[in-house]
Design a protein around this motif. Structure first.
Motif, PDB file in Angstrom:
ATOM      1  N   PRO A   1       0.855  -1.208   0.000  1.00  0.00           N
ATOM      2  CA  PRO A   1       0.000   0.000   0.000  1.00  0.00           C
ATOM      3  C   PRO A   1       0.876   1.238   0.000  1.00  0.00           C
ATOM      4  O   PRO A   1       1.765   1.392   0.829  1.00  0.00           O
ATOM      5  CB  PRO A   1      -0.802  -0.134   1.286  1.00  0.00           C
ATOM      6  CG  PRO A   1      -0.002  -1.028   2.159  1.00  0.00           C
ATOM      7  CD  PRO A   1       0.748  -1.966   1.247  1.00  0.00           C
TER       8      PRO A   1
ATOM      9  N   GLU B   1       1.342   5.565  -0.366  1.00  0.00           N
ATOM     10  CA  GLU B   1       0.726   6.852  -0.046  1.00  0.00           C
ATOM     11  C   GLU B   1       0.600   7.677  -1.300  1.00  0.00           C
ATOM     12  O   GLU B   1       1.475   7.652  -2.182  1.00  0.00           O
ATOM     13  CB  GLU B   1       1.590   7.591   0.981  1.00  0.00           C
ATOM     14  CG  GLU B   1       1.455   7.065   2.386  1.00  0.00           C
ATOM     15  CD  GLU B   1       0.118   7.427   2.973  1.00  0.00           C
ATOM     16  OE1 GLU B   1      -0.356   8.554   2.782  1.00  0.00           O
ATOM     17  OE2 GLU B   1      -0.483   6.548   3.605  1.00  0.00           O
TER      18      GLU B   1
ATOM     19  N   ARG C   1       3.032   7.482   7.279  1.00  0.00           N
ATOM     20  CA  ARG C   1       1.610   7.241   7.461  1.00  0.00           C
ATOM     21  C   ARG C   1       1.245   7.456   8.926  1.00  0.00           C
ATOM     22  O   ARG C   1       1.965   7.048   9.822  1.00  0.00           O
ATOM     23  CB  ARG C   1       1.258   5.810   7.069  1.00  0.00           C
ATOM     24  CG  ARG C   1       1.390   5.540   5.591  1.00  0.00           C
ATOM     25  CD  ARG C   1       1.089   4.083   5.294  1.00  0.00           C
ATOM     26  NE  ARG C   1      -0.277   3.758   5.639  1.00  0.00           N
ATOM     27  CZ  ARG C   1      -1.290   3.790   4.774  1.00  0.00           C
ATOM     28  NH1 ARG C   1      -1.062   4.115   3.519  1.00  0.00           N
ATOM     29  NH2 ARG C   1      -2.510   3.486   5.167  1.00  0.00           N
TER      30      ARG C   1
ATOM     31  N   ALA D   1      -0.861   0.466   7.768  1.00  0.00           N
ATOM     32  CA  ALA D   1      -1.512  -0.106   6.595  1.00  0.00           C
ATOM     33  C   ALA D   1      -1.444  -1.620   6.671  1.00  0.00           C
ATOM     34  O   ALA D   1      -0.464  -2.187   7.154  1.00  0.00           O
ATOM     35  CB  ALA D   1      -0.827   0.390   5.322  1.00  0.00           C
ATOM     36  N   PRO D   2      -2.483  -2.312   6.199  1.00  0.00           N
ATOM     37  CA  PRO D   2      -2.457  -3.787   6.194  1.00  0.00           C
ATOM     38  C   PRO D   2      -1.435  -4.315   5.199  1.00  0.00           C
ATOM     39  O   PRO D   2      -1.279  -3.774   4.101  1.00  0.00           O
ATOM     40  CB  PRO D   2      -3.880  -4.162   5.812  1.00  0.00           C
ATOM     41  CG  PRO D   2      -4.403  -2.974   5.067  1.00  0.00           C
ATOM     42  CD  PRO D   2      -3.740  -1.773   5.641  1.00  0.00           C
ATOM     43  N   GLY D   3      -0.738  -5.362   5.596  1.00  0.00           N
ATOM     44  CA  GLY D   3       0.272  -5.967   4.737  1.00  0.00           C
ATOM     45  C   GLY D   3      -0.014  -7.421   4.496  1.00  0.00           C
ATOM     46  O   GLY D   3      -1.065  -7.949   4.878  1.00  0.00           O
TER      47      GLY D   3
ATOM     48  N   GLU E   1       0.952  -5.688   9.913  1.00  0.00           N
ATOM     49  CA  GLU E   1       0.642  -4.255   9.977  1.00  0.00           C
ATOM     50  C   GLU E   1       1.913  -3.507   9.595  1.00  0.00           C
ATOM     51  O   GLU E   1       2.937  -3.624  10.274  1.00  0.00           O
ATOM     52  CB  GLU E   1       0.187  -3.860  11.381  1.00  0.00           C
ATOM     53  CG  GLU E   1      -1.124  -4.476  11.820  1.00  0.00           C
ATOM     54  CD  GLU E   1      -2.306  -3.873  11.076  1.00  0.00           C
ATOM     55  OE1 GLU E   1      -2.192  -2.730  10.593  1.00  0.00           O
ATOM     56  OE2 GLU E   1      -3.350  -4.547  10.976  1.00  0.00           O
TER      57      GLU E   1
ATOM     58  N   VAL F   1       4.716   2.509   6.673  1.00  0.00           N
ATOM     59  CA  VAL F   1       5.204   2.832   5.328  1.00  0.00           C
ATOM     60  C   VAL F   1       5.720   4.259   5.308  1.00  0.00           C
ATOM     61  O   VAL F   1       5.137   5.158   5.925  1.00  0.00           O
ATOM     62  CB  VAL F   1       4.085   2.653   4.277  1.00  0.00           C
ATOM     63  CG1 VAL F   1       4.620   2.919   2.859  1.00  0.00           C
ATOM     64  CG2 VAL F   1       3.500   1.250   4.364  1.00  0.00           C
TER      65      VAL F   1
ATOM     66  N   SER G   1       9.305   3.818  -1.880  1.00  0.00           N
ATOM     67  CA  SER G   1       8.457   3.525  -0.705  1.00  0.00           C
ATOM     68  C   SER G   1       9.033   2.304   0.008  1.00  0.00           C
ATOM     69  O   SER G   1       9.279   1.273  -0.635  1.00  0.00           O
ATOM     70  CB  SER G   1       7.013   3.246  -1.124  1.00  0.00           C
ATOM     71  OG  SER G   1       6.443   4.376  -1.771  1.00  0.00           O
TER      72      SER G   1
ATOM     73  N   ALA H   1       8.728  -0.149   3.731  1.00  0.00           N
ATOM     74  CA  ALA H   1       7.798  -0.519   4.801  1.00  0.00           C
ATOM     75  C   ALA H   1       8.449  -1.541   5.720  1.00  0.00           C
ATOM     76  O   ALA H   1       9.342  -2.293   5.298  1.00  0.00           O
ATOM     77  CB  ALA H   1       6.491  -1.064   4.230  1.00  0.00           C
TER      78      ALA H   1
END
Length: 438
Positions: free
Chosen positions: A101, A103, A109, A113-115, A120, A123, A138, A140
């Protein structure tokens, strides 16, 4: 009525519960925010490393896998990246076939965000320029293990808080009982005051309780002075009226020849009534001497004196039967017991033919006392009437019914019970039950 300890304990419990919940939740939240800010700097460093791994080649830019952290190569390792450029998109092998996910605006963030596989992800995205080309990188990191650690820490804090709450409540109750111990001491001293063992409460109490104790002592001194003046006034009034009554009786006898017989008998009857009431008042004053501080009624010392007083009033023809052994003092004030026994024995002596029987015993937290005589007794219908103040069943016997009424008043003050019955000796049996004061 709720006790002070329960009120204070309830208030403290609510306060501590709110405090522990706020501390547990607040500390975890603060640590979470601090850790997110720290990881943000780590992710920014990761983007710099990835930007350095972007290498220009003959056919444009490519990503040098040898310069990438090995964690990005293992599937679902919790470390992921995505790089967008004009030449295409590079994704870390750790994403496998999942999507990261992104941005719409680069930056950290605010919400996780779900991974992949329920992770969780925290990112961070950044725009970069290299070799005249624009790159959006990006990165995470899996935040789920930290969230689980925060939950464990939160429950641990709440558990420790519960232990602290329990310990604090126990400590508060102990301190409260210790602080209120002077009130318990004052209660015990008041019980001793009630039984005549003391007349003054100890003022060796904390400053908060001292005004209360001083006021009680002041009230006690006032009551003592009132009682002393009342009983002294009773004796003084009796002696003051005795002489004028004798003078009136003498003048009446001198002028008896000048007064009609009916009027003479009426006046003599009224003088006799006044004299008998006066004798009764003086007798009460003799049977209730001045109060002695802290003194209980001791049968071994006080009964012989009382018996001697009754013999002097009623003569030696009556025999008073007393227990052979005395079992220590009674837990009652000496003056009250002298008045109570004096009235009971005096009343029994007036009606008895040959003897009066006195007996007592302590059992079940009560003093059981009985006085019996071998007189004519009282019928069941007349036993309630005789307790009324001033009621007499036989005008031939001196007295005006005050004795048993006074005893009934004293018994009521002590919260006891008084019963009239037929004696085994043929006369009246008076049974008393007085609660023993601690």
């Amino acid at each position: 009525m709720t006790s002070i300890g329960r009120r204070l304990g309830g208030g403290l419990l609510v306060t501590l519960l709110i405090t522990v919940v706020l501390i547990g939740q607040g500390s975890v939240w603060l640590f979470d925010q601090a850790l997110r800010r720290y990881l943000t700097t780590v992710l920014q460093s990761e983007t710099d490393s990835l930007l350095a791994a972007i290498t220009p080649g003959d056919q444009g830019f490519y990503l040098d896998s040898l310069r990438i952290d090995p964690d990005y190569q293992r599937p679902f390792s919790g470390r992921y990246f995505v790089i967008d450029s004009l030449d295409g998109r590079w994704r870390s092998r750790s994403l496998w076939d999942q999507r990261l996910p992104l941005e719409s605006d680069p930056g950290l963030r605010d919400v996780l965000a779900p991974g992949p596989q329920g992770q969780e992800l925290l990112v961070w995205s950044g725009n970069y320029q290299k070799g005249g080309q624009h790159f959006l990188i990006s990165v995470a990191i899996d935040y789920q293990p930290l969230l689980a650690s925060f939950d464990r820490a939160r429950w641990l804090i709440w558990g420790l808080g519960g232990v602290v709450i329990l310990f604090t409540l126990l400590l508060q109750q102990w301190l409260l009982r210790r602080a209120l111990r002077p009130l318990g001491q004052a209660r015990d001293e008041l019980a001793e005051w009630h039984t005549g063992q003391r007349l003054v409460l100890s003022e060796a109490v904390p400053l908060e309780f001292r005004p209360l104790v001083e006021e009680i002592n002041h009230l006690g001194r006032q009551v003592e002075r009132i009682i002393k003046r009342s009983r002294s006034g009773l004796a003084d009034l009796g002696h003051a009226l005795k002489t004028p009554l004798a003078a009136l009786d003498s003048q009446l006898q001198q002028q008896a020849s000048q007064i009609e017989l009916d009027s003479l008998e009426a006046m003599q009857s009224q003088l006799l009534v006044m004299r008998q009431q006066l004798e009764r008042a003086l007798q009460k004053a003799r049977l209730a001497p001045e109060r002695q501080v802290g003194q209980r009624f001791d049968p071994a010392q006080d009964l012989p004196w009382l018996v001697q007083s009754l013999h002097s009033i009623h003569g030696d023809q009556l025999r008073l039967h007393l227990p052979e052994q005395y079992c220590g003092d009674w837990p009652f004030e000496r003056e009250d017991m002298l008045e109570l026994l004096g009235n009971l024995l005096d009343n029994a002596c007036k009606w008895a033919r040959t003897g009066v029987w006195l007996d007592w015993q302590q059992q079940g937290g009560e003093l059981w006392l009985s006085v019996e005589d071998d007189g004519p007794g009282i019928t069941a219908d007349e036993r309630d009437k005789v307790l009324l103040r001033g009621t007499r069943l036989d005008e031939q016997v001196s007295g005006h019914g005050l004795g048993l009424a006074i005893v009934a008043d004293l018994v009521e003050v002590y919260g006891g019970q008084m019963d009239l019955d037929q004696s085994a000796h043929g006369g009246l049996a008076v049974h008393l039950r007085l609660p023993v004061q601690p």
